[in-house]
Design a protein around this motif. Structure first.
Motif, PDB file in Angstrom:
ATOM      1  N   ALA A   2      18.689 -27.292 -41.919  1.00 32.52           N
ATOM      2  CA  ALA A   2      18.327 -25.799 -42.629  1.00 32.52           C
ATOM      3  C   ALA A   2      19.767 -24.668 -41.922  1.00 32.52           C
ATOM      4  O   ALA A   2      19.252 -23.819 -43.016  1.00 32.52           O
ATOM      5  CB  ALA A   2      17.241 -25.873 -42.476  1.00 32.52           C
ATOM      6  N   TYR A  60      11.873 -27.739 -34.755  1.00 32.37           N
ATOM      7  CA  TYR A  60      12.934 -27.997 -33.854  1.00 32.37           C
ATOM      8  C   TYR A  60      14.040 -26.853 -34.201  1.00 32.37           C
ATOM      9  O   TYR A  60      14.608 -26.507 -33.201  1.00 32.37           O
ATOM     10  CB  TYR A  60      13.585 -29.011 -35.328  1.00 32.37           C
ATOM     11  CG  TYR A  60      12.866 -30.224 -34.959  1.00 32.37           C
ATOM     12  CD1 TYR A  60      13.001 -30.787 -33.600  1.00 32.37           C
ATOM     13  CD2 TYR A  60      12.599 -31.292 -36.327  1.00 32.37           C
ATOM     14  CE1 TYR A  60      12.500 -32.158 -33.326  1.00 32.37           C
ATOM     15  CE2 TYR A  60      11.895 -32.327 -35.767  1.00 32.37           C
ATOM     16  CZ  TYR A  60      12.061 -32.887 -34.545  1.00 32.37           C
ATOM     17  OH  TYR A  60      11.109 -33.861 -34.716  1.00 32.37           O
ATOM     18  N   TYR A  61      13.604 -25.122 -35.687  1.00 28.34           N
ATOM     19  CA  TYR A  61      14.894 -24.192 -35.171  1.00 28.34           C
ATOM     20  C   TYR A  61      14.122 -23.658 -34.286  1.00 28.34           C
ATOM     21  O   TYR A  61      15.281 -23.298 -33.288  1.00 28.34           O
ATOM     22  CB  TYR A  61      14.333 -23.683 -36.412  1.00 28.34           C
ATOM     23  CG  TYR A  61      15.509 -22.634 -36.721  1.00 28.34           C
ATOM     24  CD1 TYR A  61      15.815 -22.381 -37.498  1.00 28.34           C
ATOM     25  CD2 TYR A  61      14.756 -21.324 -36.249  1.00 28.34           C
ATOM     26  CE1 TYR A  61      16.184 -21.577 -38.090  1.00 28.34           C
ATOM     27  CE2 TYR A  61      15.461 -20.345 -36.516  1.00 28.34           C
ATOM     28  CZ  TYR A  61      16.476 -20.750 -37.147  1.00 28.34           C
ATOM     29  OH  TYR A  61      17.281 -19.447 -38.278  1.00 28.34           O
ATOM     30  N   VAL A  78      10.967 -28.273 -40.089  1.00 33.97           N
ATOM     31  CA  VAL A  78      12.103 -27.622 -39.094  1.00 33.97           C
ATOM     32  C   VAL A  78      11.684 -26.248 -38.533  1.00 33.97           C
ATOM     33  O   VAL A  78      12.644 -26.412 -37.417  1.00 33.97           O
ATOM     34  CB  VAL A  78      12.629 -27.545 -40.797  1.00 33.97           C
ATOM     35  CG1 VAL A  78      13.827 -26.187 -40.702  1.00 33.97           C
ATOM     36  CG2 VAL A  78      12.697 -28.043 -41.693  1.00 33.97           C
ATOM     37  N   TYR A  79      10.786 -26.189 -38.515  1.00 36.48           N
ATOM     38  CA  TYR A  79      10.023 -25.108 -38.571  1.00 36.48           C
ATOM     39  C   TYR A  79      10.309 -25.229 -36.422  1.00 36.48           C
ATOM     40  O   TYR A  79      10.706 -24.269 -35.944  1.00 36.48           O
ATOM     41  CB  TYR A  79       8.638 -24.619 -38.572  1.00 36.48           C
ATOM     42  CG  TYR A  79       8.542 -23.075 -39.245  1.00 36.48           C
ATOM     43  CD1 TYR A  79       9.802 -22.614 -40.588  1.00 36.48           C
ATOM     44  CD2 TYR A  79       7.193 -23.317 -39.986  1.00 36.48           C
ATOM     45  CE1 TYR A  79       9.626 -22.113 -40.585  1.00 36.48           C
ATOM     46  CE2 TYR A  79       7.097 -22.041 -41.178  1.00 36.48           C
ATOM     47  CZ  TYR A  79       7.985 -21.613 -41.997  1.00 36.48           C
ATOM     48  OH  TYR A  79       8.451 -20.396 -42.907  1.00 36.48           O
ATOM     49  N   VAL A 138      19.786 -28.965 -36.594  1.00 33.43           N
ATOM     50  CA  VAL A 138      18.796 -28.230 -37.690  1.00 33.43           C
ATOM     51  C   VAL A 138      19.948 -28.009 -39.150  1.00 33.43           C
ATOM     52  O   VAL A 138      20.639 -27.045 -39.207  1.00 33.43           O
ATOM     53  CB  VAL A 138      18.106 -26.676 -37.486  1.00 33.43           C
ATOM     54  CG1 VAL A 138      16.539 -26.633 -38.556  1.00 33.43           C
ATOM     55  CG2 VAL A 138      17.366 -26.599 -35.872  1.00 33.43           C
TER      56      VAL A 138
END
Length: 364
Positions: A323, A72-73, A69-70, A321
């Protein structure tokens, strides 16, 4: 005789002329150099101000591994900045939190990063070994989204509270992981020593822990992650097929309060809804808000531009994303008042956006 006197006079004249020439050559011009050579008091006193806020037009965003996730974020944030500001941004793959914080410390003001809150706290306060001699000079721009501490078991174990973990076979997460840090901190607060109080102490990742619980080789496990976590969703479905049921254990409110006092700004009370994994009831737990941080000396106007661009284009971030649904004005200042300060540039934007706590923080 007269001829000799004339020659002597000529020699004396030549000598005097030579001495005068040497003297004139060695004497500096009287008025051309003193002014630039002697700095004025005004120049001396204003010099520190001119070097305090360096010009920054490029930003490197340290993220995590590709697929996480990091990464892509951070990549979407870089895209937003490149498209909607005059800042040139680049997202890079890293080993995540601690690696990111080292980059900010060692590479300087042009670095920003995604990070776990406990990693940021330990690096900022010098309690992490890699930051013992030189802490991380960071400031928070906003809180991104939470990781939730899961304490997972199944109905057939009879475990109903965190204190029931004594005498059981428990996994506290992979060695050196954020889950392990979180789990051991909570266990310490409730007076449980894994080495003495567990019948079997395992240190497994989430996928291995879920398999071990399903197979009956452990009774419970800890996991810190987003909602939902795929391995736990699969575990729930498997247990249901076998006539059992997944159970998530709550952390008592007094323990959550004690944790928040010991580690200010790191975590807050959170809830894992029963519907997420098909559990019999909601689980009260600790929510660890991931941070977007930059070097504390990043110029305020740059921090302002970054924050403004991202929060005015949240639709792009949230569509890209999953999240990031929790990245919003409501949650942005959730760590305000904690150990790690917010950046003045970010606070300026949030104050303009109507968040009074940001305005109050700016006025202090």
């Amino acid at each position: 005789m007269d001829k000799k006197v004339g020659i002597l006079i000529a020699i004396v004249v030549v000598i005097i002329a030579a001495v005068l020439a040497v003297w004139l050559a060695s004497t500096p011009p009287p008025t051309t150099t003193p002014k630039p050579a002697t700095p004025s008091p005004t120049t001396t006193t204003t010099q520190p101000t001119t070097t305090q806020a360096p010009t920054v037009s490029r930003i490197t965003i340290a993220t995590g591994g590709i697929g996480g996730v990091y990464y892509y974020y951070g990549s979407i944030i870089a895209s937003i900045l490149n498209n909607y500001t005059d800042i040139r941004a680049n997202a890079i793959q890293t080993a995540a939190s601690i690696d990111n914080l080292l980059l900010i410390r060692d590479r300087g003001v042009e670095y920003c990063a995604t990070t776990l809150p406990d990693s940021a706290y330990l690096a900022y306060t010098g309690q992490h070994p890699k930051f013992a001699n030189k802490t991380a000079p960071i400031a928070i721009l906003w809180a991104m989204y939470p990781n939730y501490l899961h304490i997972v078991t199944k109905a057939s174990t009879g475990i109903k509270t965190i204190y029931d973990l004594k005498g059981k076979r428990v996994s506290t997460g992979a060695p050196g992981s954020g889950t392990e840090v979180n789990a051991l901190s909570v266990l310490q607060l409730v007076g449980i020593d894994p080495a003495k109080d567990f019948a079997k102490w395992e240190k497994l990742g989430v996928q291995e822990s879920a398999k071990a619980l399903a197979d009956g080789t452990i009774d419970a496990f800890f996991w810190s992650g987003g909602l939902p976590t795929g391995s736990i969703v699969e575990l729930s479905a498997l247990l249901k097929q076998r006539g059992d049921q997944i159970v998530l254990i709550s952390i008592p409110d007094d323990v959550i309060k004690a944790y928040a006092e010991k580690y200010p700004g790191v975590a807050a009370r959170g809830v894992i809804p029963a519907s997420v994994y098909g559990a019999p009831q909601d689980a009260v737990t600790l929510a660890y808000w991931n941070f977007f941080v930059c070097h504390k000396d990043l110029p305020a106007d740059v921090a302002y531009k970054i924050t403004k661009a991202v929060f005015e284009h949240l639709d792009i971030l949230q569509k890209s994303v999953a999240a990031a649904k929790d990245t919003n004005l409501k949650n942005a200042l959730i760590a305000l008042g904690g150990k790690i300060p917010y950046h003045q540039g970010a606070l300026k934007y949030f104050c303009e956006a109507g968040l009074q706590q940001a305005c109050q923080a700016l006025s202090k």
